[in-house]
Design a protein around this motif. Structure first.
Motif, PDB file in Angstrom:
ATOM      1  N   UNK A  70      -0.620  19.068  -4.764  1.00  0.00           N
ATOM      2  CA  UNK A  70      -1.269  18.240  -5.470  1.00  0.00           C
ATOM      3  C   UNK A  70      -0.358  16.917  -5.873  1.00  0.00           C
ATOM      4  N   UNK A  71       1.084  17.173  -5.849  1.00  0.00           N
ATOM      5  CA  UNK A  71       1.913  16.247  -6.538  1.00  0.00           C
ATOM      6  C   UNK A  71       2.146  15.120  -5.037  1.00  0.00           C
ATOM      7  N   UNK A  72       2.300  15.965  -4.059  1.00  0.00           N
ATOM      8  CA  UNK A  72       2.205  14.939  -2.737  1.00  0.00           C
ATOM      9  C   UNK A  72       0.972  14.062  -2.437  1.00  0.00           C
ATOM     10  N   UNK A  73      -0.062  14.720  -2.654  1.00  0.00           N
ATOM     11  CA  UNK A  73      -1.321  14.098  -2.509  1.00  0.00           C
ATOM     12  C   UNK A  73      -1.496  12.879  -3.441  1.00  0.00           C
ATOM     13  N   UNK A  74      -1.199  13.132  -4.432  1.00  0.00           N
ATOM     14  CA  UNK A  74      -1.089  11.995  -5.831  1.00  0.00           C
ATOM     15  C   UNK A  74       0.003  10.933  -5.294  1.00  0.00           C
ATOM     16  N   UNK A  75       1.090  11.343  -4.860  1.00  0.00           N
ATOM     17  CA  UNK A  75       1.849  10.325  -4.323  1.00  0.00           C
ATOM     18  C   UNK A  75       1.513   9.433  -3.330  1.00  0.00           C
ATOM     19  N   UNK A  76       0.739  10.100  -2.339  1.00  0.00           N
ATOM     20  CA  UNK A  76       0.198   9.261  -1.332  1.00  0.00           C
ATOM     21  C   UNK A  76      -0.872   8.403  -1.660  1.00  0.00           C
ATOM     22  N   UNK A  77      -1.445   8.769  -2.642  1.00  0.00           N
ATOM     23  CA  UNK A  77      -2.665   7.883  -2.970  1.00  0.00           C
ATOM     24  C   UNK A  77      -2.097   6.863  -3.915  1.00  0.00           C
ATOM     25  N   UNK A  78      -1.040   6.857  -4.545  1.00  0.00           N
ATOM     26  CA  UNK A  78      -0.365   5.828  -5.417  1.00  0.00           C
ATOM     27  C   UNK A  78       0.251   4.956  -4.436  1.00  0.00           C
ATOM     28  N   UNK A  79       0.926   5.258  -3.443  1.00  0.00           N
ATOM     29  CA  UNK A  79       1.638   4.547  -2.591  1.00  0.00           C
ATOM     30  C   UNK A  79       0.724   3.673  -1.658  1.00  0.00           C
ATOM     31  N   UNK A  80      -0.486   4.282  -1.363  1.00  0.00           N
ATOM     32  CA  UNK A  80      -1.603   3.279  -0.519  1.00  0.00           C
ATOM     33  C   UNK A  80      -2.149   2.275  -1.223  1.00  0.00           C
ATOM     34  N   UNK A  81      -2.512   2.695  -2.512  1.00  0.00           N
ATOM     35  CA  UNK A  81      -2.854   1.674  -3.786  1.00  0.00           C
ATOM     36  C   UNK A  81      -1.931   0.552  -3.741  1.00  0.00           C
ATOM     37  N   UNK A  82      -0.625   1.017  -3.961  1.00  0.00           N
ATOM     38  CA  UNK A  82       0.436   0.089  -4.247  1.00  0.00           C
ATOM     39  C   UNK A  82       0.607  -0.937  -3.092  1.00  0.00           C
ATOM     40  N   UNK A  83       0.417  -0.373  -1.803  1.00  0.00           N
ATOM     41  CA  UNK A  83       0.955  -1.335  -0.476  1.00  0.00           C
ATOM     42  C   UNK A  83      -0.368  -2.290  -0.357  1.00  0.00           C
ATOM     43  N   UNK A  84      -1.661  -1.759  -0.764  1.00  0.00           N
ATOM     44  CA  UNK A  84      -2.774  -2.705  -0.860  1.00  0.00           C
ATOM     45  C   UNK A  84      -2.729  -3.663  -1.823  1.00  0.00           C
ATOM     46  N   UNK A  85      -2.261  -3.303  -2.834  1.00  0.00           N
ATOM     47  CA  UNK A  85      -1.857  -4.588  -3.968  1.00  0.00           C
ATOM     48  C   UNK A  85      -0.960  -5.297  -3.573  1.00  0.00           C
ATOM     49  N   UNK A  86       0.012  -4.767  -2.973  1.00  0.00           N
ATOM     50  CA  UNK A  86       1.124  -5.951  -2.501  1.00  0.00           C
ATOM     51  C   UNK A  86       0.755  -6.959  -1.445  1.00  0.00           C
ATOM     52  N   UNK A  87       0.064  -6.360  -0.201  1.00  0.00           N
ATOM     53  CA  UNK A  87      -0.731  -7.150   0.433  1.00  0.00           C
ATOM     54  C   UNK A  87      -1.403  -8.197  -0.057  1.00  0.00           C
ATOM     55  N   UNK A  88      -2.230  -7.773  -1.108  1.00  0.00           N
ATOM     56  CA  UNK A  88      -3.161  -8.837  -1.649  1.00  0.00           C
ATOM     57  C   UNK A  88      -2.466  -9.708  -2.437  1.00  0.00           C
ATOM     58  N   UNK A  89      -1.420  -9.470  -2.959  1.00  0.00           N
ATOM     59  CA  UNK A  89      -0.490 -10.378  -3.876  1.00  0.00           C
ATOM     60  C   UNK A  89       0.235 -11.409  -2.950  1.00  0.00           C
TER      61      UNK A  89
END
Length: 51
Positions: free
Chosen positions: A5-24
């Motif tokens: 569960x911790x690994x899955x959560x971390x992966x989801x957060x990293x994916x969201x952060x990279x999309x945000x970074x690309x948008x910025x």
């Protein structure tokens, strides 16, 4: 189970952060291009009025 569960959560957060970074980065690039165009337009306007 907790580890999975911790690994899955971390992966989801990293994916969201990279999309945000690309948008910025894209927004910053667009803003820079717009500002450059406006400054050049203003400089051209001043040049034509002072000639």
């Amino acid at each position: 189970m907790k580890r999975t569960l911790l690994i899955a959560t971390a992966l989801l957060l990293c994916t969201g952060c990279s999309a945000t970074w690309k948008g910025m980065k894209e927004d910053t690039s667009n803003a820079t291009a717009w500002t450059k165009g406006e400054v050049n337009e203003g400089a051209t306007s001043v040049k034509t009025k002072t000639e």
